[in-house]
Scaffold this motif. Structure first.
Motif, PDB file in Angstrom:
ATOM      1  N   SER A  30       0.810  -1.213   0.000  1.00  0.00           N
ATOM      2  CA  SER A  30       0.000   0.000   0.000  1.00  0.00           C
ATOM      3  C   SER A  30       0.842   1.262   0.000  1.00  0.00           C
ATOM      4  CB  SER A  30      -0.936  -0.004   1.208  1.00  0.00           C
ATOM      5  OG  SER A  30      -0.189  -0.091   2.417  1.00  0.00           O
ATOM      6  N   ASP A  84      -2.102  -4.785  -1.290  1.00  0.00           N
ATOM      7  CA  ASP A  84      -1.942  -5.277   0.083  1.00  0.00           C
ATOM      8  C   ASP A  84      -1.651  -6.765   0.121  1.00  0.00           C
ATOM      9  OD1 ASP A  84      -2.329  -2.774   1.120  1.00  0.00           O
ATOM     10  OD2 ASP A  84      -4.496  -3.040   1.384  1.00  0.00           O
ATOM     11  N   SER A  85      -2.098  -7.475  -0.908  1.00  0.00           N
ATOM     12  CA  SER A  85      -1.890  -8.927  -0.919  1.00  0.00           C
ATOM     13  C   SER A  85      -0.493  -9.302  -1.383  1.00  0.00           C
ATOM     14  CB  SER A  85      -2.920  -9.595  -1.826  1.00  0.00           C
ATOM     15  OG  SER A  85      -2.718  -9.208  -3.180  1.00  0.00           O
ATOM     16  N   TRP A  87     -10.420   0.437  -4.624  1.00  0.00           N
ATOM     17  CA  TRP A  87     -10.469  -0.713  -3.718  1.00  0.00           C
ATOM     18  C   TRP A  87      -9.786  -1.920  -4.329  1.00  0.00           C
ATOM     19  CZ3 TRP A  87     -12.928  -5.402  -4.646  1.00  0.00           C
ATOM     20  CH2 TRP A  87     -12.951  -6.299  -3.558  1.00  0.00           C
ATOM     21  N   ARG A  88     -10.057  -2.158  -5.617  1.00  0.00           N
ATOM     22  CA  ARG A  88      -9.453  -3.321  -6.273  1.00  0.00           C
ATOM     23  C   ARG A  88      -7.935  -3.175  -6.349  1.00  0.00           C
ATOM     24  NH1 ARG A  88      -8.111  -5.097 -11.453  1.00  0.00           N
ATOM     25  NH2 ARG A  88      -8.573  -7.311 -11.854  1.00  0.00           N
ATOM     26  N   THR A  89      -7.465  -1.982  -6.678  1.00  0.00           N
ATOM     27  CA  THR A  89      -6.027  -1.756  -6.755  1.00  0.00           C
ATOM     28  C   THR A  89      -5.375  -1.909  -5.387  1.00  0.00           C
ATOM     29  OG1 THR A  89      -6.432  -0.186  -8.557  1.00  0.00           O
ATOM     30  CG2 THR A  89      -4.264  -0.151  -7.546  1.00  0.00           C
ATOM     31  N   SER A  90      -6.017  -1.356  -4.353  1.00  0.00           N
ATOM     32  CA  SER A  90      -5.458  -1.429  -3.002  1.00  0.00           C
ATOM     33  C   SER A  90      -5.460  -2.854  -2.483  1.00  0.00           C
ATOM     34  CB  SER A  90      -6.249  -0.525  -2.066  1.00  0.00           C
ATOM     35  OG  SER A  90      -6.200   0.827  -2.497  1.00  0.00           O
ATOM     36  N   GLN A  91      -6.516  -3.606  -2.730  1.00  0.00           N
ATOM     37  CA  GLN A  91      -6.584  -4.991  -2.279  1.00  0.00           C
ATOM     38  C   GLN A  91      -5.469  -5.822  -2.890  1.00  0.00           C
ATOM     39  OE1 GLN A  91      -8.658  -4.919   0.547  1.00  0.00           O
ATOM     40  NE2 GLN A  91      -9.228  -6.956  -0.202  1.00  0.00           N
ATOM     41  N   LYS A  92      -5.237  -5.612  -4.178  1.00  0.00           N
ATOM     42  CA  LYS A  92      -4.193  -6.379  -4.843  1.00  0.00           C
ATOM     43  C   LYS A  92      -2.818  -5.987  -4.327  1.00  0.00           C
ATOM     44  CE  LYS A  92      -2.750  -7.992  -9.389  1.00  0.00           C
ATOM     45  NZ  LYS A  92      -3.006  -7.948 -10.845  1.00  0.00           N
TER      46      LYS A  92
END
Length: 938
Positions: A780, A908-909, A901-906
């Motif tokens: 992030s 963070d993973s 949200w999709r960019t941040s989730q990816k």
């Protein structure tokens, strides 16, 4: 030895188009793969260019085929020059030796002559390959398409005569006799053609009517679509009499029960008289039984049948569309409201009050004797056209004298005896809608904003006409000809020439040239050779222009100043190439050819020069002016480039070796603010400084911005927007308009995607070890830094520029509403561009050919532009509908939130370190050593 050196240098220079140090390790050294991808792209373009050749119809009349051939040839020439020009820009640093080359070669026993010849050979080979691959398919298809069997034909020279000052009506006969001499002897009005023309001019109250050929002063002609202006005046009179209103639905004028009331917007009388009804050019139930007199059996019942079947709902995107059906319906509707037929209505409202005794639809026996025989473009006698239900669109017959009286009434409505008639004529001149850039429409009259002239032309199978008047300069003219228009309308040519003489301008010439016969095997072979010679010389011309500019700048400027100016020259050349290609008329219309052969801005278009060269090499005397300019221009740029290139090796090698290629900047010139945390500030400042210092990255970004800018200019200057949306204001700079809305969105999209593209190209791959040893990891924090970088370099600058523009030209409320939407669009695009592996801008190696978001963007560009145009029109309509505007904002906020949200989730993973290669190298390589430190033996 020298030959071996030449071969080695030649090969190295040839593959220097790409900087291999910027490539991923998986692509490094594979220069043939890069060239293959480049060649595949050009082959794909060549295939696309050749597809229209399959449908190039050789059955069309010779003049139309000639115009179509010129347009196709010009498109191919202009596109060749654009591709070669872009190639020259992108290989800007490879065409001349740089410091790295000379530092390697200088200690070696290599002669400067060998270096010079190897570079020349490599440059020439690269240019030849580019042109050859671009036309590998088109170069076979188009010569076959151009090779059609046509006899020798005469066509206008499409040049301009010298201006002699404004010509008065009393002196006009002698001037026109001189100007028409060739046309009367061997042209369209030559003896034996049966052609006759009646010409009338009026200036400052003096009028003259004179005739040539078979025409007489009292001869009657079909005036064709000039009849629409009479229908427009009938409408204006009935409005002043209170019988109809301009905004009244046409449905209410038709007999009861003809057509049901539509849902939505109805077609009004204003829509019909300004050609903005959305009705097609002709009804689909028009099936003439007698093709020699096709309109005679189309009656009011047929018109009502079509109207009932189609309905009278106005399309939401209705723009200007020339419609004979629309004006025929207007004339019939007005006659229905008046309780009579159109011929009687014309006599009552226009012909009678203005004293036009020979202006009618149905001829008396005496008028029939004076009705001149009509001819088609091949000078064969044809049947006159009798119009019934569509008479309001083109059914009137008249004489030059009557038409001049009609035009004088339009010139000076204040001289008419009836107050109501004066008001009607004046109101028929009020401009009501846009047609094209520089052209507006009143009640059927087209108004040229540049010339200040109202005009209209007309054509039937055997007649053509042209009429105009200029209230400001007090002159008018009419041309009536008993020949159909054909490919080059003699009547329009005469009308434009007469208007130019009355105005004191350089008029279009009435001279003609003879185009030789074409077709046959030898003709095809000649076309094949001419095609390739023209494309190669056009490519050489534009390549030498770029190379010569660079070379002479290097000679005339001290090297440290040249290094500063070189990148700006490179960007300037790119912008000029793209802008000229998109802004110049690609279709080689007679007006465009005339402008190119004149002395204005179009005269400096090299693509038109080489169109003239194409004709000259093919044995055609047409476009000689353009061909001579091509030869002169080619000689100048080739000689200048050779001189600059030779001097660069004689005078510049020592400078290149002794002086650095990087010029130090002024200390403290740019002080950047903080952008958040230390990492965020470091990444954003590094990105900004990299873009400011790297010429290569600026050129790539300029490529995207240049395309967006060219599309923006084209959109603002062309009627494309009006084909998408109707009802947009005629003043896009002071009221919310779809073209300007779409333009800001287009610039935002190209800037964001272009910035993402340059982020993927490293500044110096060998130096990214600095980033590899830092403890920075993906996730992030890295994503936030990259997000701020792309905002700072793309979203924010475009948003601020758009804000300055919109607040300066629009009311504050729509400007603010659009800026909110534009910001959300920019944020959403930025989030989509951040998808994928976590990387720092300008630090990752580049693997050519990998499919990324910006590549998908280019593949879908046509669809994207259509969505932008439709969306901009939807937004413009939403400015007056708070519910619709709120829906747009909610949808965009949702899209931005989901993308973020999709960019941040990816992100963070992902726990792996930052990626500096397009493909991860996670395999462990073992040296197979024993654990005790000894050496293992087999």
């Amino acid at each position: 030895m020298e030959r071996a050196q030449f071969r080695v240098l030649y090969r190295e220079f040839l593959f220097c188009m790409f900087d291999v140090e910027l490539l991923s390790s998986h692509a490094r050294g594979d220069a043939s793969t890069l060239l293959g991808q480049f060649a595949a792209l050009l082959v794909f373009l060549s295939l696309g260019f050749s597809l229209p050749a399959l449908g190039f119809d050789g059955k069309m009349p010779a003049p139309l085929f000639l115009i179509g051939s010129w347009s196709a040839e010009h498109f191919l020439i202009a596109t060749t020059m654009l591709v070669v020009g872009l190639f020259a820009v992108l290989s800007w640093n490879s065409t001349f030796p740089d410091r790295r080359d000379l530092m390697v070669i200088a200690p070696l026993p290599v002669r400067a002559r060998t270096l010079f010849l190897a570079k020349i050979a490599a440059v020439g080979t690269a240019l030849g390959i580019t042109v050859a691959v671009l036309h590998v398919i088109a170069g076979l298809a188009w010569p076959l398409a151009f090779d059609k069997q046509f006899p020798a034909q005469s066509m206008p020279a499409l040049t301009s005569d010298p201006a002699i000052g404004p010509v008065e009506a009393s002196q006009f006969q002698s001037v026109l006799d001189h100007d028409m001499d060739q046309m009367l002897r061997a042209g369209a009005l030559a003896p034996g053609t049966g052609a006759g023309v009646a010409i009338g001019v009026s200036k400052h109250g003096v009028r003259r009517v004179f005739t040539y050929g078979t025409a007489r002063p009292d001869s009657l002609f079909e005036i064709g679509s000039i009849s629409k202006t009479f229908t427009g005046l009938v409408l204006a009179r009935m409005i002043k009499q209170g019988k109809v209103s301009l905004g009244e639905p046409v449905r209410e004028l038709l007999p009861g029960g003809t057509v049901a009331k539509p849902t939505g917007t109805e077609i009004t009388l204003l829509d019909l008289v300004t050609q903005h009804s959305g009705l097609p050019r002709m009804p689909n139930n028009f099936h003439p039984a007698d093709k020699t007199n096709p309109y005679a059996d189309y009656h009011a019942a047929d018109l009502y049948e079509y109207v009932a079947q189609r309905g009278l709902r106005k399309p939401s995107n209705a723009s200007f569309l020339y419609s004979n059906l629309g004006f025929g319906l207007l004339g019939q509707a007005l006659a229905d409201r008046a309780g009579t037929n159109y011929p009687t209505l014309l006599e009552q409202e226009v012909a009678g009050p203005l004293g036009l005794r020979n202006t009618t639809i149905s001829l008396s026996p005496e008028q029939q004797r004076r009705f001149i025989q009509g001819h088609d473009e091949d000078h064969h006698a044809v049947h006159a056209w009798d119009l019934d239900a569509l008479a309001g669109a083109g059914g009137i017959r008249s004489t030059a004298g009557d038409m001049l009286t009609y035009l004088e009434a339009n010139l000076h409505p204040e001289k008419l005896s009836s107050a109501e008639l004066r008001a009607a004529v004046a109101s028929s001149h009020q401009l009501r809608a846009d047609v094209a850039p520089g052209l507006r429409i009143a009640f059927a009259w087209f108004y040229n904003l540049h010339a200040g002239t109202y005009g209209h032309n007309g054509a039937t199978q055997g007649y053509s006409s042209f009429a105009f008047f200029n209230p400001k300069d007090d002159y008018a003219g009419v041309v009536l000809l008993n020949s159909g228009p054909g490919g080059f309308s003699t009547c329009d040519l005469l009308g434009a020439h007469i208007r130019g003489r009355l105005a004191g301008e350089r008029p279009i010439s009435l001279k003609s040239v003879l185009i030789p016969a074409s077709g046959g095997v030898f003709g095809w072979m000649r076309l094949m050779v001419v095609y390739w010679v023209t494309m190669c010389t056009a490519g050489v011309f534009i390549f030498c222009c770029v190379l010569g500019l660079q070379g002479w700048a290097a000679q005339l400027l001290p090297r440290r100043y040249f290094l500063r100016a070189s990148s700006f020259l490179q960007l300037a050349v790119f912008c000029i190439l793209v802008s000229v290609y998109f802004l110049q008329p690609i279709v080689a219309t007679p007006d465009a050819i005339r402008a190119a052969q004149g002395s204005g801005l179009m005269a400096w278009s090299p693509s038109y020069w080489f169109l003239g060269l194409f004709q000259q090499l093919n044995g055609s005397p047409a476009l000689r002016v353009l061909a001579s300019r091509a030869w002169i221009g080619l000689a100048i740029v080739v000689c200048g480039t050779v001189a600059a290139y030779a001097l660069s090796y004689l005078r510049s090698l020592r400078k290149i070796v002794e002086e650095p290629d990087i010029v130090t900047g002024a200390r403290g010139a740019v002080r950047l603010p903080r952008f958040g945390t230390a990492l965020q500030t470091a990444v954003v400042q590094f990105s900004i400084r990299t873009l400011l210092r790297s010429r290569q990255h600026r050129v790539i970004l300029a490529f995207y911005l240049g395309i967006g800018f060219a599309l923006t200019i084209y959109l603002l200057k062309s009627p494309v927007a009006k084909e998408i949306a109707n009802g947009s204001t005629s003043d896009p700079w002071h009221e919310p308009s779809m073209p300007l809305l779409a333009s800001t969105i287009i610039m935002m999209g190209f800037c964001v995607v272009g910035t993402r593209a340059v982020f993927a190209l490293p500044l110096d791959l060998a130096a990214n070890w600095i980033f590899r040893i830092t403890p920075v990891r993906g996730g992030s924090e890295c994503l936030s830094a990259c997000r701020r970088a792309i905002w700072a370099l793309s979203v924010v600058p475009v948003w601020i520029g758009s804000a300055v523009l919109l607040f300066s030209v629009w009311p504050w409320r729509p400007a603010l509403e659009h800026l909110l939407i534009l910001g959300l669009i920019g944020v959403t695009l930025a989030e989509f561009c951040l998808q994928g592996t976590q990387k720092l801008p300008f630090t990752c190696s580049w693997l050519p050919g990998k499919s990324n978001f910006h590549i998908t963007f280019w593949l879908c560009i046509a669809l994207i532009l259509q969505i932008v145009l439709r969306g901009a029109e939807f937004e413009r309509q939403a400015f007056n509908d708070h519910g619709r505007y709120g829906l747009i904002v909610v949808v965009l906020i949702t899209a931005a939130a989901v993308a973020r949200w999709r960019t941040s989730q990816k992100a963070d993973s992902e726990t792996a370190p930052l990626q500096f290669e397009e493909e991860p190298s996670w395999q462990m390589v073992s040296l197979n050593l024993p654990s005790d430190g000894g050496v293992r033996t087999e």
